[in-house]
Write a protein that holds these residues in place. Structure first.
Motif, PDB file in Angstrom:
ATOM      1  N   THR A  40      54.998  47.881  34.899  1.00  8.12           N
ATOM      2  CA  THR A  40      53.841  47.226  35.497  1.00  8.12           C
ATOM      3  C   THR A  40      53.499  45.999  34.671  1.00  8.12           C
ATOM      4  OG1 THR A  40      52.995  49.361  36.253  1.00  8.12           O
ATOM      5  CG2 THR A  40      51.431  47.543  36.162  1.00  8.12           C
ATOM      6  N   LYS A  41      53.354  44.859  35.331  1.00  9.65           N
ATOM      7  CA  LYS A  41      52.980  43.629  34.640  1.00  9.65           C
ATOM      8  C   LYS A  41      51.521  43.297  34.932  1.00  9.65           C
ATOM      9  CE  LYS A  41      57.298  41.211  34.083  1.00  9.65           C
ATOM     10  NZ  LYS A  41      57.966  39.936  34.242  1.00  9.65           N
ATOM     11  N   SER A  96      47.314  44.880  38.792  1.00  5.97           N
ATOM     12  CA  SER A  96      46.981  45.518  37.520  1.00  5.97           C
ATOM     13  C   SER A  96      46.717  44.416  36.498  1.00  5.97           C
ATOM     14  CB  SER A  96      48.141  46.391  37.041  1.00  5.97           C
ATOM     15  OG  SER A  96      48.386  47.437  37.948  1.00  5.97           O
ATOM     16  N   TRP A  97      45.731  44.648  35.634  1.00  2.20           N
ATOM     17  CA  TRP A  97      45.314  43.665  34.629  1.00  2.20           C
ATOM     18  C   TRP A  97      45.086  44.371  33.290  1.00  2.20           C
ATOM     19  CZ3 TRP A  97      43.826  38.720  36.742  1.00  2.20           C
ATOM     20  CH2 TRP A  97      43.688  38.687  38.133  1.00  2.20           C
ATOM     21  N   HIS A  98      45.461  43.736  32.172  1.00  2.00           N
ATOM     22  CA  HIS A  98      44.962  44.203  30.877  1.00  2.00           C
ATOM     23  C   HIS A  98      43.442  44.034  30.931  1.00  2.00           C
ATOM     24  CE1 HIS A  98      49.079  43.002  29.350  1.00  2.00           C
ATOM     25  NE2 HIS A  98      48.944  44.221  28.852  1.00  2.00           N
ATOM     26  N   ASP A  99      42.715  44.892  30.261  1.00  2.00           N
ATOM     27  CA  ASP A  99      41.253  44.781  30.296  1.00  2.00           C
ATOM     28  C   ASP A  99      40.781  43.425  29.776  1.00  2.00           C
ATOM     29  OD1 ASP A  99      42.060  45.499  27.683  1.00  2.00           O
ATOM     30  OD2 ASP A  99      40.133  46.449  27.257  1.00  2.00           O
ATOM     31  N   THR A 100      41.507  42.842  28.833  1.00  2.00           N
ATOM     32  CA  THR A 100      41.106  41.546  28.270  1.00  2.00           C
ATOM     33  C   THR A 100      41.540  40.358  29.141  1.00  2.00           C
ATOM     34  OG1 THR A 100      43.111  41.558  26.935  1.00  2.00           O
ATOM     35  CG2 THR A 100      41.085  42.372  25.894  1.00  2.00           C
ATOM     36  N   CYS A 101      42.392  40.590  30.111  1.00  2.00           N
ATOM     37  CA  CYS A 101      42.888  39.512  30.982  1.00  2.00           C
ATOM     38  C   CYS A 101      42.099  39.386  32.280  1.00  2.00           C
ATOM     39  CB  CYS A 101      44.361  39.740  31.325  1.00  2.00           C
ATOM     40  SG  CYS A 101      45.462  39.633  29.904  1.00  2.00           S
ATOM     41  N   PHE A 102      41.258  40.377  32.575  1.00  2.00           N
ATOM     42  CA  PHE A 102      40.493  40.318  33.818  1.00  2.00           C
ATOM     43  C   PHE A 102      39.238  39.498  33.562  1.00  2.00           C
ATOM     44  CE2 PHE A 102      37.750  42.168  37.208  1.00  2.00           C
ATOM     45  CZ  PHE A 102      38.497  41.689  38.273  1.00  2.00           C
ATOM     46  N   VAL A 103      39.369  38.183  33.776  1.00  2.00           N
ATOM     47  CA  VAL A 103      38.305  37.236  33.460  1.00  2.00           C
ATOM     48  C   VAL A 103      38.054  36.315  34.645  1.00  2.00           C
ATOM     49  CG1 VAL A 103      38.821  37.259  30.975  1.00  2.00           C
ATOM     50  CG2 VAL A 103      39.924  35.571  32.447  1.00  2.00           C
ATOM     51  N   CYS A 104      36.900  35.681  34.639  1.00  2.00           N
ATOM     52  CA  CYS A 104      36.570  34.678  35.656  1.00  2.00           C
ATOM     53  C   CYS A 104      37.600  33.546  35.572  1.00  2.00           C
ATOM     54  CB  CYS A 104      35.162  34.130  35.432  1.00  2.00           C
ATOM     55  SG  CYS A 104      34.723  32.759  36.544  1.00  2.00           S
ATOM     56  N   GLY A 137      49.374  53.425  26.996  1.00  2.00           N
ATOM     57  CA  GLY A 137      48.300  53.394  26.018  1.00  2.00           C
ATOM     58  C   GLY A 137      47.457  52.131  26.068  1.00  2.00           C
ATOM     59  N   ASP A 138      47.943  51.093  26.743  1.00  2.00           N
ATOM     60  CA  ASP A 138      47.148  49.869  26.888  1.00  2.00           C
ATOM     61  C   ASP A 138      45.957  50.142  27.793  1.00  2.00           C
ATOM     62  OD1 ASP A 138      48.937  48.397  25.385  1.00  2.00           O
ATOM     63  OD2 ASP A 138      49.736  47.242  27.072  1.00  2.00           O
ATOM     64  N   ARG A 139      44.832  49.514  27.490  1.00  2.00           N
ATOM     65  CA  ARG A 139      43.686  49.583  28.396  1.00  2.00           C
ATOM     66  C   ARG A 139      43.942  48.596  29.516  1.00  2.00           C
ATOM     67  NH1 ARG A 139      38.026  50.764  26.680  1.00  2.00           N
ATOM     68  NH2 ARG A 139      37.750  49.055  28.122  1.00  2.00           N
ATOM     69  N   PHE A 140      43.830  49.083  30.753  1.00  2.00           N
ATOM     70  CA  PHE A 140      44.056  48.208  31.890  1.00  2.00           C
ATOM     71  C   PHE A 140      43.171  48.637  33.049  1.00  2.00           C
ATOM     72  CE2 PHE A 140      46.730  51.747  32.957  1.00  2.00           C
ATOM     73  CZ  PHE A 140      46.820  51.757  34.341  1.00  2.00           C
ATOM     74  N   LEU A 141      43.107  47.790  34.060  1.00  2.00           N
ATOM     75  CA  LEU A 141      42.336  48.115  35.256  1.00  2.00           C
ATOM     76  C   LEU A 141      43.084  47.574  36.462  1.00  2.00           C
ATOM     77  CD1 LEU A 141      40.534  45.328  36.251  1.00  2.00           C
ATOM     78  CD2 LEU A 141      39.645  45.785  33.976  1.00  2.00           C
ATOM     79  N   GLU A 142      42.704  48.063  37.612  1.00  2.00           N
ATOM     80  CA  GLU A 142      43.290  47.598  38.860  1.00  2.00           C
ATOM     81  C   GLU A 142      42.195  46.966  39.694  1.00  2.00           C
ATOM     82  OE1 GLU A 142      45.566  50.668  40.730  1.00  2.00           O
ATOM     83  OE2 GLU A 142      46.908  50.839  39.006  1.00  2.00           O
ATOM     84  N   ALA A 143      42.455  45.744  40.135  1.00  2.00           N
ATOM     85  CA  ALA A 143      41.483  45.014  40.949  1.00  2.00           C
ATOM     86  C   ALA A 143      42.224  43.970  41.774  1.00  2.00           C
ATOM     87  CB  ALA A 143      40.439  44.336  40.050  1.00  2.00           C
ATOM     88  N   LEU A 144      41.725  43.695  42.946  1.00  2.00           N
ATOM     89  CA  LEU A 144      42.279  42.686  43.846  1.00  2.00           C
ATOM     90  C   LEU A 144      43.741  42.975  44.190  1.00  2.00           C
ATOM     91  CD1 LEU A 144      40.782  39.504  42.131  1.00  2.00           C
ATOM     92  CD2 LEU A 144      39.830  40.816  44.028  1.00  2.00           C
TER      93      LEU A 144
END
Length: 105
Positions: free
Chosen positions: A46-47, A68-76, A58-65
């Motif tokens: 998963t990228k 998949s995003w690293h938690d630190t990459c999901f930004v405005c 083990g990476d913190r991530f989320l799914e949106a739109l």
């Protein structure tokens, strides 16, 4: 060589995708088949949609739109404020904070 509680000729223990002998390299299992790291990442990895790097176990991530995003990459997309756990909006598949979602164009 010994792998998966069995003994193989070195040239016989191969990646299920590229058929290259795995030898003493890292490999990953999927549905009972061994894969070299490169093919495993290409087929099953998963990228992050934000940085295009892989999301490791083990990476913190989320799914949106739908991505998949690293938690630190999901930004405005405009001001780069982190949107994890916050209300966000989407324009052209890009996340926006409330301030930029309703700002005049």
């Amino acid at each position: 060589m010994h792998a998966l509680k069995m003994t193989y000729h070195v040239q016989c223990f191969k990646c299920a995708a590229c058929k290259t002998p795995i030898r003493n390299q890292a490999f990953y299992m999927e549905e009972g088949e061994p894969y070299c790291e490169k093919d495993y990442e290409k087929m099953f990895g998963t990228k992050c949609h934000g940085c295009d790097f892989k999301i490791d176990a083990g990476d913190r991530f989320l799914e949106a739109l739908g991505y998949s995003w690293h938690d630190t990459c999901f930004v405005c997309a405009l001001c780069q404020i982190n949107l994890e756990g916050k209300t966000f909006y989407s324009k052209k598949d890009k996340p926006l904070c409330k301030g930029h979602a309703f700002a005049p164009v």
